[in-house]
Structure formats: C-alpha cells, structure tokens
Design a protein around this motif. Structure first.
Motif, PDB file in Angstrom:
ATOM      1  N   GLU B 195     129.776 105.519  68.492  1.00 14.98           N
ATOM      2  CA  GLU B 195     130.303 106.148  69.703  1.00 14.98           C
ATOM      3  C   GLU B 195     129.328 107.179  70.287  1.00 14.98           C
ATOM      4  OE1 GLU B 195     133.765 105.851  71.222  1.00 14.98           O
ATOM      5  OE2 GLU B 195     133.050 103.965  70.381  1.00 14.98           O
ATOM      6  N   THR B 196     128.259 107.462  69.527  1.00 16.74           N
ATOM      7  CA  THR B 196     127.326 108.499  69.943  1.00 16.74           C
ATOM      8  C   THR B 196     126.693 108.184  71.292  1.00 16.74           C
ATOM      9  OG1 THR B 196     126.857 108.896  67.644  1.00 16.74           O
ATOM     10  CG2 THR B 196     125.275 109.764  69.204  1.00 16.74           C
ATOM     11  N   GLU B 199     128.294 108.007  76.854  1.00 15.59           N
ATOM     12  CA  GLU B 199     128.146 108.322  78.280  1.00 15.59           C
ATOM     13  C   GLU B 199     126.742 107.954  78.764  1.00 15.59           C
ATOM     14  OE1 GLU B 199     128.863 110.636  75.995  1.00 15.59           O
ATOM     15  OE2 GLU B 199     130.847 111.467  76.385  1.00 15.59           O
ATOM     16  N   GLU B 246     133.859 113.890  65.600  1.00 15.07           N
ATOM     17  CA  GLU B 246     133.246 113.737  66.910  1.00 15.07           C
ATOM     18  C   GLU B 246     132.941 115.102  67.487  1.00 15.07           C
ATOM     19  OE1 GLU B 246     134.680 109.594  68.879  1.00 15.07           O
ATOM     20  OE2 GLU B 246     134.842 111.396  70.099  1.00 15.07           O
ATOM     21  N   TYR B 247     131.727 115.261  67.936  1.00 15.74           N
ATOM     22  CA  TYR B 247     131.306 116.516  68.537  1.00 15.74           C
ATOM     23  C   TYR B 247     131.037 116.253  70.007  1.00 15.74           C
ATOM     24  CZ  TYR B 247     130.384 117.962  63.720  1.00 15.74           C
ATOM     25  OH  TYR B 247     130.496 118.261  62.394  1.00 15.74           O
ATOM     26  N   THR B 248     131.466 117.149  70.844  1.00 13.11           N
ATOM     27  CA  THR B 248     131.107 117.044  72.251  1.00 13.11           C
ATOM     28  C   THR B 248     130.226 118.236  72.593  1.00 13.11           C
ATOM     29  OG1 THR B 248     133.230 116.018  72.639  1.00 13.11           O
ATOM     30  CG2 THR B 248     132.006 116.718  74.573  1.00 13.11           C
ATOM     31  N   LYS B 250     128.035 120.218  75.461  1.00 10.46           N
ATOM     32  CA  LYS B 250     127.943 120.330  76.916  1.00 10.46           C
ATOM     33  C   LYS B 250     126.544 120.753  77.333  1.00 10.46           C
ATOM     34  CE  LYS B 250     132.685 121.094  78.214  1.00 10.46           C
ATOM     35  NZ  LYS B 250     133.703 122.064  78.564  1.00 10.46           N
ATOM     36  N   PRO B 301     129.263 116.442  79.537  1.00  9.08           N
ATOM     37  CA  PRO B 301     129.504 116.346  78.098  1.00  9.08           C
ATOM     38  C   PRO B 301     128.750 115.165  77.483  1.00  9.08           C
ATOM     39  CG  PRO B 301     131.334 115.374  79.301  1.00  9.08           C
ATOM     40  CD  PRO B 301     130.302 115.737  80.322  1.00  9.08           C
ATOM     41  N   ALA B 302     128.369 115.301  76.239  1.00  8.81           N
ATOM     42  CA  ALA B 302     127.781 114.189  75.504  1.00  8.81           C
ATOM     43  C   ALA B 302     128.475 114.117  74.156  1.00  8.81           C
ATOM     44  CB  ALA B 302     126.284 114.396  75.315  1.00  8.81           C
ATOM     45  N   THR B 303     128.912 112.906  73.817  1.00  8.41           N
ATOM     46  CA  THR B 303     129.644 112.723  72.568  1.00  8.41           C
ATOM     47  C   THR B 303     128.669 112.382  71.447  1.00  8.41           C
ATOM     48  OG1 THR B 303     131.365 111.754  73.904  1.00  8.41           O
ATOM     49  CG2 THR B 303     131.591 111.489  71.536  1.00  8.41           C
ATOM     50  N   GLN B 305     129.087 111.065  67.600  1.00  4.33           N
ATOM     51  CA  GLN B 305     129.981 110.693  66.519  1.00  4.33           C
ATOM     52  C   GLN B 305     129.184 110.737  65.221  1.00  4.33           C
ATOM     53  OE1 GLN B 305     131.096 106.564  66.055  1.00  4.33           O
ATOM     54  NE2 GLN B 305     133.214 107.129  65.676  1.00  4.33           N
TER      55      GLN B 305
END
Lengths: 89, 342
Positions: B195-196, B199, B246-248, B250, B301-303, B305
């Motif tokens: 999932e990383t 975006e 999961e880290y978001t 910014k 934002p950037a995810t 995982q």
C-alpha cells in the motif's frame, strides 16, 4: 613482546575481535583469513580477497578481487599433481 | 618458506588456475551476463541501490520522524521478549535511527551494523560518538543481504529496519539470516508493504498516460501482507508473527516527497526502469498528486505501509503443535468440559 602487542593492535585496528569471530566469506560461508601485508580479508577456497577500508571490511561479492596467481588454494588436488610432475621433469 | 615455494611452483600451472578463476569469476559476479544462474529473478538493480544509499548517507537527517517512529516501533518489540540478545546484527536500511533508538532494549551488548553502501556505514561509524547509549560495543562492515557473510549460529538477533524490500531474493536473504542466528534467535524486520505510496503510484500513472501515452514502472513492486507470513514460514522461522502499520506523512508538495524518498534511499531501483523522466511529466505528476490527494490546507499526504515480521529460529523450548491423532479428548467432549459453566 612489543612486536606481539603491535600485531594485536593491528589486528584490532584491522577488523576487530567481534567481526573476526563472525565474518565468513559471503559466497562459500567459509572462514576468512586476514592478510596483514595487503590489509585485506582472503577467502582461500575461491581465491578472492575482500578489501578493508578504514577498518570496515567490504564483503559485497562485487568488491572482491580474484587473486590471480598467488595466495589461492583453489588449485586443489589436480593442480598440485601436475605441479609435482613438472618438478620431477 | 614452504608457502613461497608453492607460490613459485604454482606459476607454472597458472593456465589451469586461470581457467578455474574464470569459472569462479562468473559465479561470484552478481551480474548474470553469461546467464549461468538464469533461474534467479532480477528485479532490482542492486548496484544502483548502493549508489542511492551512498547519496542517502549524505542527505539523511537524524530527526526524520517517519524513520524514527518505524525504528522505535520495531525496537519496542524487544521489550516484549523475556530473553536478552547479547549479539545483534543490524541489516541495511535505517541504521542510524536504529542505533540511536536502541536504548538498552533487548540487552544488546554487541551491535554489528551492516549496509551495502560504504558511505552509509562510514557515516554511522562517525556518528557513533554522539550516540546516547555508549555501553554497546559496535562494529561495522559492508555486506550484501543477499550474500550475508556471517558465520552460522553466531547471532542472537537480526534486525532489519526498512531495508529488505530492495532484495531480489527476499526468501534467500531471510534463510541466510536464519542460518546466522543461534537456536532460539530472533529475526525482526520491517519492510514497506504494497500500500506504500499508493497516491504517488496513481499520480505517476495518470500523468504518464496523459503526457506520454503509456506507462513505465516508476515504483517498485512491494510485498503484500499475506506474503509476509508465507515468507517467514518459507524461510523456516518458528512462531511467525506479522503485523501492519500505516503511516501517513504530510508534505508541502510532491517534490518534497521525492526529496524525502531520496534522503531515505528509497528511490526507484528497478532493472526495467525508464531512465528518462521528462520535466514536463514530473511536473504533471506533482500537479496530479496535488489535485487528486491534496488536503485543504495545501499539504499532500503519502501513505507508508510498514509490515513488521518476527520469527524465531527453532529451539526445543518453543511450543510446538502436537502430531495429528495424538489427542486424547474429543472435540465433542469440550462442551462437557467447559460448556457447563455457561
């Protein structure tokens, strides 16, 4: 005695005790030999030397240099038998 | 003297040695030019990754909050273990953060740090005197996770914080880690999951389709969560454990995100990458990112995982499943045993 302590120092400066205990050749997983003359680690079985840069051993296979004619024991039984033949001649 | 003799004698048979060295040269080279080991899939350009990590050594900041929180989370797991781990090996990835945050967790006495990039190792070595915990004896070497140069059964702990997802042969690297561990040794790893940067993946695809009429791989394939458990079992670890966070993060804009990726050494290193990135496409990607995912306050934002994996090397003291058919009580009787209380 002085010589011995100097050598010990050099060895510790070379790669350190912890590393010399755990490091092996990345390809054969056989023990490495520290060569004081060139300051490198040598894997005898495949005849490859790995450099030690500022006390950091570089054991990535690509960093290794193949020892062309000296210091390698790769030529095992076959080579030594041909050697003796030539010596006899 | 005897050694010298043999060297001299060996000169006469140098042709033979050369023939053998030629063979060994091809087998130790990671670049499969001659296709001797074609079975190995090559996805990542490890040499490029090494260079990127050299660059990251200069760009990395110690106050990187994302890296710090992942490393902190990973090391926190050591607190849960009753066992202590005197000898630990830290594989590539965020070495400095791991070293910085290792505040006596797990009773580590000897910490050995390894990376593929010598600049990274050097910068860790230079930063050693500023580290808070001076009781740990540290040593450094340059090595490749795919060719781990560590003696069998010599370590109590192997930590890898965000490094293993760049290996071509992840199961192989994990098997080598397991072999290097002592019985009942712990393998602890954090890798980036699928999932990383979803975006960025979307933004790249949209922008490339629009500007160039086609797409090329800009982001590397990453392991999925379900793969992580399989990987641990396949590598032969006991009591495998996988969890995901999961880290978001910014950023002010997409360019800042790329800067951060560079500083982490996480930029594209695919073998099949497109070497050319047109300025126009790059700017379009940034614009697409902003418009599709941008928050109201202008940040994007950037995810990330992160998959955390834990596994133990087998040891008789570990709990084991009983063999089939060894049960003495039927499942049907469970109701009688415990059910009456309800």
């Amino acid at each position: 005695m002085v010589k011995l302590s100097k050598m010990m120092m050099k060895n510790i400066e070379g790669i350190g005790k912890t590393l010399s205990e755990i490091l092996v050749c990345p390809l054969t997983k056989q023990p490495l030999r520290y060569c004081e003359k060139t300051g490198s680690l040598i894997s005898d079985e495949i005849g490859v030397s790995f450099p030690v840069v500022d006390g950091i051993p570089c054991l990535v296979p690509k960093d290794g240099k193949i020892l062309e004619d000296e210091g390698s024991s790769i030529s095992g039984g076959l080579a030594s038998s041909s050697d003796t033949k030539e010596v006899k001649e | 003297m005897r050694a010298l003799n043999s060297i001299l004698r060996r000169n006469s048979s140098s042709i033979l040695i050369r023939a053998i060295t030629k063979h060994s040269r091809s087998s130790f080279c990671t670049d499969n030019v001659d296709g001797l080991s074609n079975s190995r899939v090559k996805i990542f350009d490890r040499d490029l990754k090494r260079k990127q990590r050299d660059r990251a050594a200069w760009l990395a900041r110690l106050d990187d909050s994302f890296i710090s929180s992942v490393a902190d989370n990973l090391l926190d797991r050591l607190e849960d273990c009753k066992k202590s781990f005197p000898t630990a090996l830290c594989l590539g990835g965020s070495l400095k953060a791991t070293r910085h945050l290792l505040r006596g967790q797990g009773g580590v006495e000897k910490l050995i740090m390894m990376d593929t990039s010598i600049d990274m190792v050097k910068s860790c070595k230079d930063a050693e005197k500023d580290m808070p915990d001076q009781n740990v004896e540290t040593s450094f070497f340059v090595g490749d996770e795919e060719f781990l140069p560590v003696k069998e059964s010599s370590l109590d702990l192997v930590i890898s914080c965000l490094g293993l997802h760049w290996t071509n042969d992840l199961p192989g690297a994990m098997i080598q880690s397991r072999l290097a561990l002592k019985p009942d040794g712990l393998f602890l790893a954090a890798i980036l999951g699928g999932e990383t940067l979803k975006e960025l993946r979307i933004a790249c695809t949209v922008a490339q389709m629009e500007r160039e009429g086609g797409i090329s791989p800009r982001l590397s394939p990453l392991a999925q969560v379900r793969d992580a458990g399989n990987l641990l079992t396949r590598a032969g670890f006991n009591l495998p454990g996988v969890d995901v966070d999961e880290y978001t993060v910014k950023y002010e804009n997409a360019l800042q995100l790329i800067e951060h990726l560079r500083a982490m050494g996480e930029t594209n290193a695919l073998v099949q990458r497109n070497n050319i990135l047109k300025r126009e496409t790059a700017l379009a990607t940034a614009a697409v990112y902003q418009s599709m995912f941008g928050a109201e306050d202008g940040t994007i934002p950037a995810t990330f995982q992160v998959i955390f994996m834990t596994g133990w090397k087998e040891h008789p003291s570990q709990p084991k499943a009983k063999s089939r058919g060894s049960a003495t009580v039927s499942f049907q009787d469970l109701q009688k045993q415990f059910g009456s209380e309800n």
